[in-house]
Write a protein that holds these residues in place. Sequence first.
Motif, PDB file in Angstrom:
ATOM      1  N   GLY A 141      -0.797   3.356  -8.519  1.00 23.31           N
ATOM      2  CA  GLY A 141      -0.659   4.036  -7.244  1.00 23.31           C
ATOM      3  C   GLY A 141      -0.581   5.533  -7.388  1.00 23.31           C
ATOM      4  N   THR A 147       0.815  -1.211   0.000  1.00 21.43           N
ATOM      5  CA  THR A 147       0.000   0.000   0.000  1.00 21.43           C
ATOM      6  C   THR A 147       0.847   1.258   0.000  1.00 21.43           C
ATOM      7  OG1 THR A 147      -1.781   1.188   1.129  1.00 21.43           O
ATOM      8  CG2 THR A 147      -0.225  -0.028   2.524  1.00 21.43           C
ATOM      9  N   THR A 158       2.788  -2.370 -10.263  1.00 22.93           N
ATOM     10  CA  THR A 158       1.924  -3.547 -10.355  1.00 22.93           C
ATOM     11  C   THR A 158       2.374  -4.460 -11.488  1.00 22.93           C
ATOM     12  OG1 THR A 158       0.077  -2.262  -9.492  1.00 22.93           O
ATOM     13  CG2 THR A 158      -0.452  -4.324 -10.620  1.00 22.93           C
ATOM     14  N   ALA A 212      -5.088   1.822  -3.712  1.00 24.23           N
ATOM     15  CA  ALA A 212      -4.605   0.876  -2.698  1.00 24.23           C
ATOM     16  C   ALA A 212      -5.692   0.628  -1.657  1.00 24.23           C
ATOM     17  CB  ALA A 212      -3.334   1.407  -2.046  1.00 24.23           C
ATOM     18  N   MET A 218      -3.228  -6.001  -4.701  1.00 29.12           N
ATOM     19  CA  MET A 218      -2.747  -4.627  -4.868  1.00 29.12           C
ATOM     20  C   MET A 218      -3.566  -3.871  -5.897  1.00 29.12           C
ATOM     21  SD  MET A 218       0.908  -5.552  -6.712  1.00 29.12           S
ATOM     22  CE  MET A 218       1.562  -3.908  -6.604  1.00 29.12           C
TER      23      MET A 218
END
Length: 153
Positions: A120, A9, A133, A15, A116
């Motif tokens: 992000g 995270t 990712t 996240a 996940m």
Amino acid sequence: MYERILIPTDGSDVAESAVEHALDLAEKYDADVHALYVVDIDSVNLGLGTEQVDRLKQGRFGEMEELKSKADEATGTVAERGAERDIDVVEHVSGGRPHKVIADYAEDHDVDLIVMGSHGRAGVRRALLGSVTERTLRSTHVPVLVVDFLEED
């Protein structure tokens, strides 16, 4: 089926949505949950002084208040949401290349599933998946559940 679930995270909305999926699975399978915040050493602000960069490379994150606060908030959110469901969450902060740290953590802790977000906080989103990712998918043999987050207009 799942005994240990890893949730990398960064505290982003994406996240956060992955957290709910991971906790649902942990609840269903009575799995342990690990929340991991990775300090991306490679993308450290070049304006940082040598001493601060050395602290990061040595993993001394607690000595950098802003960084520690971000990490604690990100993993703490997972722990709080887990506590609401009577799920204990192991919180961990590490530094390095995020995809490598995630893959290594999963291997070192016998993780059965990584959950996940699709991208992000990095900002620019790749066509389908965020670079961390995507690289994580290529760096591990552990199954990865990728959760997408659609922003509302």
